[in-house]
Design a protein around this motif. Structure first.
Motif, PDB file in Angstrom:
ATOM      1  N   ASN A 153      -2.990   1.988   5.192  1.00  0.00           N
ATOM      2  CA  ASN A 153      -2.501   0.631   5.426  1.00  0.00           C
ATOM      3  C   ASN A 153      -3.450  -0.206   6.278  1.00  0.00           C
ATOM      4  N   LYS A 154      -4.393   0.486   6.916  1.00  0.00           N
ATOM      5  CA  LYS A 154      -5.259  -0.237   7.843  1.00  0.00           C
ATOM      6  C   LYS A 154      -6.610  -0.574   7.238  1.00  0.00           C
ATOM      7  N   ARG A 155      -6.967   0.078   6.157  1.00  0.00           N
ATOM      8  CA  ARG A 155      -8.369  -0.061   5.756  1.00  0.00           C
ATOM      9  C   ARG A 155      -8.564  -1.024   4.582  1.00  0.00           C
ATOM     10  N   ASP A 156      -9.858  -1.349   4.343  1.00  0.00           N
ATOM     11  CA  ASP A 156     -10.216  -2.191   3.209  1.00  0.00           C
ATOM     12  C   ASP A 156     -10.054  -1.398   1.918  1.00  0.00           C
ATOM     13  N   ARG A 216       0.842  -1.202   0.000  1.00  0.00           N
ATOM     14  CA  ARG A 216       0.000   0.000   0.000  1.00  0.00           C
ATOM     15  C   ARG A 216       0.878   1.254   0.000  1.00  0.00           C
TER      16      ARG A 216
END
Lengths: 534, 305
Positions: free
Chosen positions: A528-531, A389
């Motif tokens: 970096n954390k999400r869908d 990402r």
């Protein structure tokens, strides 16, 4: 037989209107409101004949003629003459743009997406779709003419009589019609929506420049484009109607041509052959950054030309500035009065603030492309491969940072170069670059906000445009409307040093850059954390 | 060796559970079929496996690594074909293939050319002119020309013609022969039947059946085709008999495995003229789980055998 070519045109016409029931009224009302507001502003700003005449004198130069068209009635520069001279051409260009977008939307775009195929499988005539689109455009442009005409007349401005106002509206409507027909022709010639818009827009922009060349030099050249014709109506001065009739006539001829071309071609095909593309990817296109660049290449080149032009057009009037501003109370209000600097130098920070905000548009478009790609389901291909990402988003961030530097450099260069060419007193080119680059940290903060939104709240990323509009309003009109200082400080552009009348404030610039870096880092963390996906 | 494994995978979109406990396991060298109707959670599972979506609960591992945290490392050895291939309208198919292969790392020019020829793709055309089938081919060529250890294919043959479907099946068999593993999600049950060693059936985000085709068939029973001298009026009431249909003057029906003996005894009273038995097709297996249960209702438990 011939009758069946147009079966169900009425129903399709209503269908087109139904699909655009918000879009069309919005366009028409916007033109009416902007025209009325500008007309009122002109009459308020220049109340006496002397004031208007002073402006007329500054208009007597090739640069102004190239920009807004030939000045009819400069000897008796009434409010009406001023309106027609300074606003008609610009508004007509935007009306042309409206027609191009609307026609393409209902012709090639629908065809490319396979919607026309479905319509054509029903008992509907072969030419019904194109004809219904053209009928809607006729309605739109007639309405536009009438609404703009009557709203100008309704302002009750002495020199803006009924006939002139209606002619003003009619000139706009005729331009809209002719560009609708031109787009309809290109929708038959080219094979996809993108190049249809490209060709039609090319004719519009080229028309603007051809007219500029004609208006400065040989009038016959100005006759090569509809934009040149409508100016010959000499609205509010002599009120000639025949240029409008000529334009409408051309629109009809071109519409018939478009219908004919449509009748002799197959669905989905065009007359311009599709060029065979590359069979293998160039080395440049083999990374997320390369892809981001490639996808936006054409758009960015167009913006680069746009920024050069913008800089050049501001630059070309720099020479006229001293006399220009001496006469205008308004502009003196707008500008910070500072001793020891020429009017030109005082004007540069204001130009720079406007141009840096405009230059921010391609910069933000570059970074927001990442969100569009996600929405169109194309990021899956990238993220599904060995691309992190960080590398993906990093590509877009780096590209938008580069775009910010390139756009501001082009602006500074063309403003400085053309400015120095028209001014008697030369200013150092380096100063223009410093003044322009001073805005880089502010633009970077905007990138940072966009990255933050994409990372944490992609649904809200359109908010950045609202913020940019707000920034434009406070920075551009802040001085005029006497906004308090703190309102300007709500926008990153409000913190930038006003070079050359102020010294470069490196501390503030460093803080802005720091904020931009923090925002970008925060955006990466969220991303970096999400869908990914809808 | 387990290549891919999920344990109790749960994915919620808001409060809606798209996945509600998905457990699958793909071994090395295995073709694993993943079947279920639209909206049952196949693509969501695959996206979680690819680290595109983050699982709400549960574990997904590929090559023993976490599908979310080690996504990039995993993807170097994975080739993926999405169900709905959206490409960039202004790039050509050839450019897209090269980009995809490059982004995974490694290139295999001769393999690329060979696949382009086998799939009969014109790589010089812009993607906007491609039909759905041609876009699918671009994704397939990119996937199979990369030297991956695991292929994740999400309804890869939708839009392909029968000839190309065969080419695709050859590619899968070749990959399998090389010891590669394949996760194949599909609607086309005959294809799954032909290619897959194991199958998992998903419904409403839950795996309701999995195992080798043989195991699944055993669970379900046998299809009997029986022609008798006298009519069998009470057949429908016999325990373990389902789905009676008349075919070519005989009766065809499905018999539960544990009742087979009783049913044959019953039938033999009527004087058997002809009797054929066949294993149920995957379609019959599949339909058994879905018949009579709305695929969109959330409370259904009828499929949990």
């Amino acid at each position: 037989m011939a009758k069946h070519l147009y079966d169900e045109t009425g129903r399709l016409t209503r269908f087109v209107l139904r699909r655009d029931r918000i879009r069309i009224p919005l366009w028409i009302v916007s033109f009416a409101v902007v025209s009325a507001v500008v007309a009122v502003a002109f009459t308020d700003l220049y109340q006496s004949d002397q004031e208007r005449q002073a402006i007329a004198e500054t208009m007597r130069n090739p640069a102004m003629t190239a920009m807004v068209g030939p000045g009819y009635g400069l000897d008796n520069y009434t409010a009406g003459a001023m309106m027609a001279h300074q606003m008609l051409l610009m508004t007509a260009v935007v009306v042309g743009l409206m027609s191009i977008l609307l026609v393409t939307r209902h012709t090639r775009t629908d065809e490319e997406d396979g919607r026309i195929e479905m319509i054509r499988s029903l008992p509907v005539g072969r030419l019904s779709n194109l004809l219904s689109t053209l009928l809607v455009m006729a309605l739109v442009n007639v309405l536009l003419a009438v609404v703009v005409g009557f709203s100008l007349y309704a302002l009750n401005i002495e020199t803006m009589d009924l006939e002139g106002s209606l002619l003003y509206g009619a000139a706009l409507g005729a331009t809209g019609l002719v560009f609708a027909a031109i787009t309809a022709v290109f929708a038959q010639l080219s094979q996809n929506a993108r190049s249809t818009i490209g060709f039609a827009l090319g004719i519009l922009v080229l028309g603007y420049f051809v007219r500029a060349i004609g208006d400065i030099g040989n009038e016959a050249v100005a006759w090569l484009t509809p934009l040149g014709w409508i100016l010959r109506a000499e609205v509010y001065v002599n009120n000639y109607w025949w240029p409008v009739l000529v334009t409408v006539g051309a629109a009809i001829v071109l519409s018939v041509l478009a219908l004919y071309l449509n009748s002799i071609r197959d669905l989905g095909s065009g007359f311009f052959p599709a060029r065979p593309g590359r069979k293998v990817a160039s080395p440049l296109l083999q990374s997320p950054f390369g892809l981001a660049l490639r996808l936006q290449r054409t758009g960015l080149i167009a913006w680069a030309f746009g920024m050069l032009l913008l800089g050049a057009s501001y630059g070309s009037v720099l020479g006229e500035l001293e006399s220009f501003f001496g006469d205008i109370e308004l502009m003196q209000q707008l500008l910070v009065q500072t001793e020891g600097f020429s009017m030109t130098e005082q004007f540069i920070p204001m130009l720079m603030s406007v141009m840096s905000i405009i230059a921010s548009i391609p910069v933000l478009m570059t970074i927001l492309k990442l969100k569009t790609e996600e929405k169109n389901g194309r990021l899956e291909h990238i993220v599904g491969r060995a691309v992190s990402r960080n590398r993906l988003m990093g590509g877009y961030v780096v590209l938008s940072l580069l775009v910010s530097v390139v756009m501001l450099s082009l602006t500074a260069f063309s403003l400085g170069a053309t400015g120095n060419a028209t001014m008697e007193e030369q200013l150092p080119l380096g100063m223009f670059f410093t003044a322009s680059f001073a805005y880089l940290p502010a633009v970077w903060v905007m990138i940072g906000i966009a990255v933050l939104l994409i990372g944490w709240a992609k649904g809200l990323s359109g908010f950045i445009w609202l913020y940019l509009t707000f920034s434009f309003a406070v920075v551009y009109l802040g001085g005029l409307l006497q906004f308090p200082e703190w309102v300007q400080k709500l926008s990153p552009y409000g913190y930038v040093s006003r070079i050359p009348i102020e010294d470069m404030d490196y501390g503030t610039a460093a803080i802005l850059t720091g904020i931009a870096v923090l925002l970008i880092i925060a955006g990466f963390i969220g991303y970096n954390k999400r869908d990914i996906g809808n | 060796m387990t290549v891919l494994k999920t344990e109790g995978l749960v994915k919620k979109f808001g409060s809606f559970p798209a996945l509600n406990g998905v457990d699958i396991e793909v071994e090395k060298g295995e073709v694993y079929g993943f079947i279920g109707p639209n909206g049952s959670g196949k693509s969501t599972t695959i996206r979680v496996l690819l680290g595109i979506l983050k699982a709400t609960e549960g574990q997904a591992t590929i090559f023993g690594m976490d599908a979310w945290k080690d996504a990039v490392k995993i993807h170097k050895r994975v080739a993926y074909v999405p169900g709905d291939v959206n490409l960039w309208p202004n790039l050509t198919g050839g450019e897209v293939i090269d980009l995809f292969v490059k982004l995974r790392g490694g290139t295999n020019k001769s393999r690329r050319e060979e696949l382009i020829r086998r799939f009969d793709l014109d790589p010089g055309k812009k993607c906007r002119t491609y039909s759905k089938g041609n876009r699918q081919k671009v994704a397939l060529v990119a996937a199979f020309s990369s030297d991956a250890d695991l292929y994740i294919l999400d309804e890869p043959t939708s839009g392909l013609d029968p000839l190309m479907e065969r080419v695709f099946q050859e590619c899968v068999m070749e990959a399998k022969a090389e010891g590669k593993s394949i996760l194949l999600s599909s609607h086309i049950l005959s294809e799954v039947e032909k290619l897959c060693d194991k199958v998992a059936i998903i419904r409403q985000g839950k795996i309701i059946e999995k195992g080798t085709l043989k195991e699944l068939r055993h669970l379900t029973g046998t299809i009997l085709l029986v022609e008798t001298k006298e009519p069998m009026p009470e057949l429908a009431t016999v325990k373990g008999v389902q789905g009676i249909e008349e075919k070519e003057g005989a009766l065809s029906f499905q018999v539960d495995q544990q009742e087979l003996d009783n049913v044959v005894r019953y039938v033999s009273q009527f004087g058997i003229v002809r009797m054929e038995s066949s294993p149920p097709t995957l379609e019959e297996l599949f339909m058994r789980h879905y018949e009579g249960t709305g695929t969109t209702e959330r409370a259904g438990v009828g499929g949990e055998v």
